[in-house]
Design a protein around this motif. Structure first.
Motif, mmCIF file in Angstrom:
data_model
loop_
_atom_site.group_PDB
_atom_site.id
_atom_site.type_symbol
_atom_site.label_atom_id
_atom_site.label_comp_id
_atom_site.label_asym_id
_atom_site.label_seq_id
_atom_site.Cartn_x
_atom_site.Cartn_y
_atom_site.Cartn_z
ATOM 1 N N HIS A 69 0.817 -1.291 0.229
ATOM 2 C CA HIS A 69 0.040 0.152 0.080
ATOM 3 C C HIS A 69 0.879 1.286 -0.194
ATOM 4 C CE1 HIS A 69 -3.603 2.398 0.443
ATOM 5 N NE2 HIS A 69 -2.755 3.326 1.416
ATOM 6 N N LEU A 70 0.531 2.071 -1.180
ATOM 7 C CA LEU A 70 1.413 3.493 -1.199
ATOM 8 C C LEU A 70 0.631 4.465 -0.850
ATOM 9 C CD1 LEU A 70 2.983 2.437 -4.314
ATOM 10 C CD2 LEU A 70 4.277 2.330 -2.337
ATOM 11 N N THR A 71 1.017 5.254 0.275
ATOM 12 C CA THR A 71 0.362 6.358 0.762
ATOM 13 C C THR A 71 1.068 7.768 0.105
ATOM 14 O OG1 THR A 71 -0.153 5.295 2.601
ATOM 15 C CG2 THR A 71 -0.322 7.705 2.878
ATOM 16 N N VAL A 72 0.437 8.508 -0.918
ATOM 17 C CA VAL A 72 1.109 9.675 -1.287
ATOM 18 C C VAL A 72 0.943 10.666 -0.089
ATOM 19 C CG1 VAL A 72 0.925 11.435 -2.915
ATOM 20 C CG2 VAL A 72 0.426 9.041 -3.584
ATOM 21 N N ASN A 73 2.192 11.204 0.140
ATOM 22 C CA ASN A 73 2.328 12.490 1.279
ATOM 23 C C ASN A 73 2.230 13.804 0.598
ATOM 24 O OD1 ASN A 73 2.430 10.565 3.422
ATOM 25 N ND2 ASN A 73 4.567 10.189 2.663
ATOM 26 N N HIS A 74 2.826 13.794 -0.501
ATOM 27 C CA HIS A 74 3.125 15.103 -1.248
ATOM 28 C C HIS A 74 3.285 15.024 -2.743
ATOM 29 C CE1 HIS A 74 3.732 17.122 2.655
ATOM 30 N NE2 HIS A 74 4.780 16.108 2.996
ATOM 31 N N ILE A 75 2.750 16.020 -3.398
ATOM 32 C CA ILE A 75 2.818 15.955 -4.837
ATOM 33 C C ILE A 75 2.992 17.530 -5.269
ATOM 34 C CG2 ILE A 75 1.783 15.822 -7.178
ATOM 35 C CD1 ILE A 75 0.189 13.436 -6.051
ATOM 36 N N TRP A 76 4.285 17.483 -6.187
ATOM 37 C CA TRP A 76 4.609 18.860 -6.573
ATOM 38 C C TRP A 76 4.486 18.942 -8.158
ATOM 39 C CZ3 TRP A 76 7.317 16.159 -3.006
ATOM 40 C CH2 TRP A 76 7.217 16.747 -1.685
ATOM 41 N N VAL A 77 4.065 19.702 -8.853
ATOM 42 C CA VAL A 77 3.588 19.900 -10.274
ATOM 43 C C VAL A 77 4.249 21.041 -10.664
ATOM 44 C CG1 VAL A 77 1.920 20.022 -11.934
ATOM 45 C CG2 VAL A 77 1.340 18.437 -10.054
ATOM 46 N N LYS A 78 5.183 21.029 -11.724
ATOM 47 C CA LYS A 78 5.703 22.195 -12.212
ATOM 48 C C LYS A 78 5.792 21.979 -13.924
ATOM 49 C CE LYS A 78 10.260 24.497 -12.254
ATOM 50 N NZ LYS A 78 9.651 25.946 -12.603
ATOM 51 N N THR A 84 5.557 18.662 -18.417
ATOM 52 C CA THR A 84 5.276 18.861 -16.911
ATOM 53 C C THR A 84 6.162 17.900 -16.126
ATOM 54 O OG1 THR A 84 2.871 19.519 -17.401
ATOM 55 C CG2 THR A 84 3.581 18.576 -15.148
ATOM 56 N N THR A 85 6.557 18.289 -14.934
ATOM 57 C CA THR A 85 7.478 17.663 -13.973
ATOM 58 C C THR A 85 6.660 17.461 -12.876
ATOM 59 O OG1 THR A 85 9.508 18.181 -15.059
ATOM 60 C CG2 THR A 85 9.765 17.152 -13.108
ATOM 61 N N VAL A 86 6.470 16.058 -12.356
ATOM 62 C CA VAL A 86 5.780 15.776 -11.305
ATOM 63 C C VAL A 86 6.469 15.087 -10.187
ATOM 64 C CG1 VAL A 86 3.572 14.830 -10.137
ATOM 65 C CG2 VAL A 86 3.685 15.857 -12.673
ATOM 66 N N PHE A 87 6.786 15.405 -9.196
ATOM 67 C CA PHE A 87 7.374 14.692 -7.949
ATOM 68 C C PHE A 87 6.264 14.292 -7.039
ATOM 69 C CE2 PHE A 87 10.195 18.180 -9.471
ATOM 70 C CZ PHE A 87 11.277 17.342 -9.603
ATOM 71 N N ALA A 88 6.175 12.791 -6.794
ATOM 72 C CA ALA A 88 5.404 12.391 -5.584
ATOM 73 C C ALA A 88 5.982 11.597 -4.585
ATOM 74 C CB ALA A 88 4.329 11.501 -6.605
ATOM 75 N N GLN A 89 5.804 12.127 -3.413
ATOM 76 C CA GLN A 89 6.726 11.642 -2.152
ATOM 77 C C GLN A 89 5.686 10.648 -1.577
ATOM 78 O OE1 GLN A 89 6.248 12.292 1.230
ATOM 79 N NE2 GLN A 89 7.796 10.583 1.535
ATOM 80 N N TRP A 90 6.030 9.381 -1.138
ATOM 81 C CA TRP A 90 5.061 8.427 -0.892
ATOM 82 C C TRP A 90 5.759 7.488 0.341
ATOM 83 C CZ3 TRP A 90 7.665 3.852 -1.355
ATOM 84 C CH2 TRP A 90 8.497 3.532 -2.702
ATOM 85 N N ASP A 91 4.804 6.716 1.150
ATOM 86 C CA ASP A 91 5.197 5.810 2.005
ATOM 87 C C ASP A 91 4.787 4.438 1.570
ATOM 88 O OD1 ASP A 91 6.663 7.338 4.073
ATOM 89 O OD2 ASP A 91 5.081 8.225 4.712
ATOM 90 N N GLY A 92 5.462 3.524 1.621
ATOM 91 C CA GLY A 92 5.049 2.105 1.202
ATOM 92 C C GLY A 92 5.200 1.217 2.334
#
Length: 152
Positions: A69-78, A84-92
């Motif tokens: 199970h991946l929980t997305v904590n933050h997403i940044w879109v530029k 488009t560049t997207v960063f997605a920080q997660w905990d699994g």
């Protein structure tokens, strides 16, 4: 920005597809010649350069870590729709087959999108934790956890 909102919503939905083993939906937004890279010398590592190989990789992920199970904590879109560049920080987390340990990892996905299609996806995470979790799965009898990488 409205565009960023829709991109973030789409990325969160893709993580939900992975959590629920909806592989067709997970690969739907990939470009035919996507570049997918995962670090580590283990069954989930390597580089893929086409949508079908990424689909096989997702299917393997579901088999070797079925409770992941991946929980997305933050997403940044530029960027703009054409780049488009997207960063997605997660905990699994996942329960391992031996029942004695919990797989835990934390990472960052970097997506490159063009007009809503994913052209590149690189995953940064603790590859040693991944290798350890896969080794534990193999020791519990799941041979695919130590299979050759899926590359293309």
């Amino acid at each position: 920005m409205i565009y960023s909102y829709f991109v973030e919503k789409s990325i969160r939905q893709s993580f939900d597809h992975v959590n629920n083993h909806r592989w067709d939906a997970a690969v739907k937004a990939l470009a035919p010649h996507v570049h997918h890279r995962v670090s580590g010398a283990h069954a989930l590592g390597g580089e893929r350069h086409d949508k079908e190989a990424v689909r096989r990789w997702f299917e393997r992920l579901g088999r070797v870590l079925p409770t992941l199970h991946l929980t997305v904590n933050h997403i940044w879109v530029k960027g703009w729709p054409w780049h488009t560049t997207v960063f997605a920080q997660w905990d699994g987390t996942a329960t391992l087959l031996n029942g004695e340990a919990l797989y835990v990892n934390r990472g960052l996905h970097v997506f490159i999108l063009r007009w809503g299609r994913v052209y590149a996806l690189e995953e940064f995470y603790d590859s040693q934790a991944a290798a350890g979790g896969l080794a534990a799965q193999a020791a519990a009898g799941l041979e695919e956890a130590v299979a050759e990488q899926i590359v293309s």
